[in-house]
Design a protein around this motif. Sequence first.
Motif, PDB file in Angstrom:
ATOM      1  N   PHE A  71       0.821  -1.217   0.000  1.00 39.85           N
ATOM      2  CA  PHE A  71       0.000   0.000   0.000  1.00 39.85           C
ATOM      3  C   PHE A  71       0.847   1.257   0.000  1.00 39.85           C
ATOM      4  O   PHE A  71       2.076   1.199   0.118  1.00 39.85           O
ATOM      5  N   GLN A  72       0.175   2.384  -0.153  1.00 38.61           N
ATOM      6  CA  GLN A  72       0.884   3.648  -0.387  1.00 38.61           C
ATOM      7  C   GLN A  72       0.480   4.707   0.627  1.00 38.61           C
ATOM      8  O   GLN A  72      -0.325   5.582   0.348  1.00 38.61           O
ATOM      9  N   PRO A  73       1.037   4.607   1.829  1.00 39.49           N
ATOM     10  CA  PRO A  73       0.693   5.584   2.860  1.00 39.49           C
ATOM     11  C   PRO A  73       1.210   6.978   2.496  1.00 39.49           C
ATOM     12  O   PRO A  73       1.859   7.146   1.462  1.00 39.49           O
ATOM     13  N   SER A 115      -1.104  10.125   9.728  1.00 39.49           N
ATOM     14  CA  SER A 115      -2.547  10.201   9.478  1.00 39.49           C
ATOM     15  C   SER A 115      -3.052  11.622   9.648  1.00 39.49           C
ATOM     16  O   SER A 115      -4.229  11.889   9.455  1.00 39.49           O
ATOM     17  N   GLY A 116      -2.169  12.533  10.023  1.00 47.03           N
ATOM     18  CA  GLY A 116      -2.583  13.930  10.149  1.00 47.03           C
ATOM     19  C   GLY A 116      -3.739  14.111  11.097  1.00 47.03           C
ATOM     20  O   GLY A 116      -4.615  14.933  10.866  1.00 47.03           O
ATOM     21  N   SER A 152      -5.736  -0.590  -0.904  1.00 47.37           N
ATOM     22  CA  SER A 152      -6.008   0.742  -0.358  1.00 47.37           C
ATOM     23  C   SER A 152      -5.744   0.689   1.137  1.00 47.37           C
ATOM     24  O   SER A 152      -5.742  -0.398   1.722  1.00 47.37           O
ATOM     25  N   PHE A 153      -5.577   1.833   1.757  1.00 51.48           N
ATOM     26  CA  PHE A 153      -5.301   1.875   3.195  1.00 51.48           C
ATOM     27  C   PHE A 153      -6.217   2.924   3.837  1.00 51.48           C
ATOM     28  O   PHE A 153      -6.154   4.095   3.494  1.00 51.48           O
ATOM     29  N   CYS A 154      -7.116   2.429   4.712  1.00 47.40           N
ATOM     30  CA  CYS A 154      -8.140   3.310   5.284  1.00 47.40           C
ATOM     31  C   CYS A 154      -8.190   3.181   6.795  1.00 47.40           C
ATOM     32  O   CYS A 154      -7.779   2.162   7.354  1.00 47.40           O
ATOM     33  N   SER A 155      -8.765   4.183   7.428  1.00 40.79           N
ATOM     34  CA  SER A 155      -8.933   4.124   8.877  1.00 40.79           C
ATOM     35  C   SER A 155     -10.175   3.297   9.213  1.00 40.79           C
ATOM     36  O   SER A 155     -10.964   2.928   8.340  1.00 40.79           O
ATOM     37  N   TYR A 156     -10.358   3.063  10.500  1.00 47.63           N
ATOM     38  CA  TYR A 156     -11.518   2.326  11.008  1.00 47.63           C
ATOM     39  C   TYR A 156     -12.823   2.934  10.498  1.00 47.63           C
ATOM     40  O   TYR A 156     -13.793   2.248  10.227  1.00 47.63           O
ATOM     41  N   GLY A 158     -13.160   4.494   7.689  1.00 44.94           N
ATOM     42  CA  GLY A 158     -13.208   4.546   6.225  1.00 44.94           C
ATOM     43  C   GLY A 158     -12.543   5.778   5.634  1.00 44.94           C
ATOM     44  O   GLY A 158     -12.666   6.039   4.435  1.00 44.94           O
ATOM     45  N   GLU A 159     -11.838   6.532   6.466  1.00 49.42           N
ATOM     46  CA  GLU A 159     -11.142   7.694   5.904  1.00 49.42           C
ATOM     47  C   GLU A 159      -9.858   7.233   5.221  1.00 49.42           C
ATOM     48  O   GLU A 159      -9.161   6.352   5.724  1.00 49.42           O
ATOM     49  N   ALA A 160      -9.560   7.866   4.096  1.00 48.29           N
ATOM     50  CA  ALA A 160      -8.380   7.459   3.335  1.00 48.29           C
ATOM     51  C   ALA A 160      -7.106   7.853   4.073  1.00 48.29           C
ATOM     52  O   ALA A 160      -6.955   8.991   4.507  1.00 48.29           O
ATOM     53  N   LEU A 161      -6.203   6.893   4.212  1.00 45.10           N
ATOM     54  CA  LEU A 161      -4.907   7.177   4.831  1.00 45.10           C
ATOM     55  C   LEU A 161      -3.787   7.023   3.813  1.00 45.10           C
ATOM     56  O   LEU A 161      -2.622   6.951   4.173  1.00 45.10           O
ATOM     57  N   ASP A 162      -4.167   6.943   2.544  1.00 40.86           N
ATOM     58  CA  ASP A 162      -3.164   6.622   1.534  1.00 40.86           C
ATOM     59  C   ASP A 162      -3.372   7.458   0.289  1.00 40.86           C
ATOM     60  O   ASP A 162      -4.199   8.369   0.265  1.00 40.86           O
TER      61      ASP A 162
END
Length: 704
Positions: A71-73, A115-116, A152-156, A158-162
């Motif tokens: 994935f692409q953080p 994750s800002g 894809s890499f998302c938070s719990y 569903g927010e995009a982290l990547d």
Amino acid sequence: MSDVLNVSEMFGKNVFNDAVMRDRLPKSVYKKLKKTIEDGAELDPSIADVVAHAMKDWAIERGATHYTHWFQPLTGVTAEKHDSFISAPSDGKVIMEFSGKELIKGEPDASSFPSGGLRATFEARGYTVWDCTSPAFLREDAIGVTLCIPTSFCSYKGEALDKKTPLLRSMQAVNEQALRILRLFGNTTAKRVAPSVGAEQEYFLVDREKYLQRKDLIYTGRTLFGAMPPKGQELEDHYFGAIRERIGSYMNDVNKELWKLGVPAKTQHNEVAPAQHELAPIYEGVNQAVDHNQIVMETLKKVAGRHGMACLLHEKPFAGVNGSGKHDNWSLTADDGTNLLNPGDTPHENIQFLLVLACIIKAVDIHADLLRESASDVGNDHRLGANEAPPAIISIFLGEQLEDVIDQLCSTGEATHSKQGGTLKTGVDILPDLDKDATDRNRTSPFAFTGNKFEFRMVGSSDSIASPNTVLNTIVAEAFKEAADILEKADDFDMAVHDFIKKTLAAHKRIIFNGNGYSDEWVAEAERRGLPNIRSMVDAIPALTTDKAVKLFEAFGVFTKAELESRSEVEYENYSKAINIEARTMYDMASKSIIPAVIKYTTQLAASIGAVKGVCQEADVSTQTELLIETSELLTGIKTALAHLLEATEKAAAAEGGKGQAVIYHSQVVPAMEALRAPVDQLEMIVDKELWPMPSYGDLIFEV
Ligand code: ADP
Ligand code: MG
């Protein structure tokens, strides 16, 4: 010949591609998967187990022991965590397992990815989610063979982290709106429109032994000190020059690695600066192109090590010679093969093309700040808006033919003809006459129309191309939507579309510039036109969170406001961290290596003066004396600059994070670094080469 390279056999050998899937999956599963890959239908999770098993068997047959969600953080590089296929031992035996659940979802313990603020550490869950539209591949290296699954890499929540998730969302947005445009012109058959992208990648190669003697290259990817060699790039003898054997053998290996991974590496040549080169693949769908560009960057680095070299992807590894960028070639292709950016031979008659063009011009004019932001990274500050191309001002180059069509449209409301290229005559009988392109090339525009695509040339060489393409897709989707909203309701479509194109072009013509983008006149002219000139990354980041940006990205479901805010936080943070590392590396090199070397040199000079005078009172030691004075003065200069740098860095490091801190790094630490570099570079020209503690620019770029 047994060692003839069979490229077609090698190509895609390590990819779980369409042919492999068709071969190994039950027909019904294959069909369902294809519906998602090609038509964007929702993935049916019930097929996951079957696909996972097929993937595992295929991978294991090829020697794989591990799999990883790839994935692409927001670090800009790819991340992965490897799991082996082995099951819990029973009776001392293991079997190799891989379930659909493991294919679809991963949960890397990823609380340390940026994750800002989107994920507090107490709710640090992040999920990787299988992206079946980018095929899994096998990577062979020292670790062994690993099955890499793009995710894809998302938070719990569903927010995009990547970088991939927003890109996929932007593809949906532009697909939907572009189809509306096609329908307006009677195309009822196209089902999908997707961006096509080809990314030309520039890079430098240096000798690994020498690289290891430079802490700046090791820690920051660029030289923080370094006087110019007697010869730079002024002879222009490197660009397209014959490729030397060591480099050629490297490129050969890179190509083989890439072809096996299904990356269509196509073009390779020497670039403008000595030791600089370029690799370009054949264009592909944007999601693939983004993933493949990451693979290209990884491969360039990995293979360099095997050849005793280091590959520098930094935007500006050496001051004084050209830096590296990435040209992002972008167009829109429908599944029936239509390229929406193809003007045809007579663009003035191609109303669909003119509408698409007008929409893109409008999008780029309205969102120039966002495009500029998408191309900013720490290294790119040395290119954009500094002493180098392309300029930081976004403008569009259309070329003579299209500009003429637009002039006709704007002045008379109708375009009646298109300038043609004519014939190229060389004056040599044995050479054939050629049809000329209607437009010459332009090398200085940041956003140039090149035949049937736009070429966004601002992107940095080390950066992911995901963000620029996410922005491009979304801003164009917005312009298409605004056009379709009006034109779908028109009573007289022909009248309405002419009127719309004319009005749009007239309103946004200011962004078009066909002249020399590197000139000072352009900077003044752009200011007169009211075009933004955003000179640095820190100045660019606010574009992400303006009302205009939030409205745009929310409207198309590409970013929420919170996601935009988190991204801007991460960017400020990345900036501060990078500059902090550079400043500390400079401090370390200056105090531990450079000052001691200079002191050694002054001691030698003093000893020489003493020794000469001791033997002969009348001898002229003015040269040594002058050198000693000059060297000592510069040494004092270093000491003072070092103190300033330390003070500025401590102040910046102590500041509260986010924007405020990044601004201090930019406005105080960066100038303090430049002030330290100046006396050091002067000293490098004076001090005995034997004593200088690191390889020079000449050693690095002319002796690869
Ligand atoms: P140059 O910029 O050197 O003139 P080329 O015309 O060879 O380069 O193309 C540069 C890149 O643009 C390549 O990666 C190529 O595959 C890609 N490209 C060509 N046509 C398109 C297109 N229609 N859409 C997107 N990329 C394209
Ligand atoms: Mg190009």
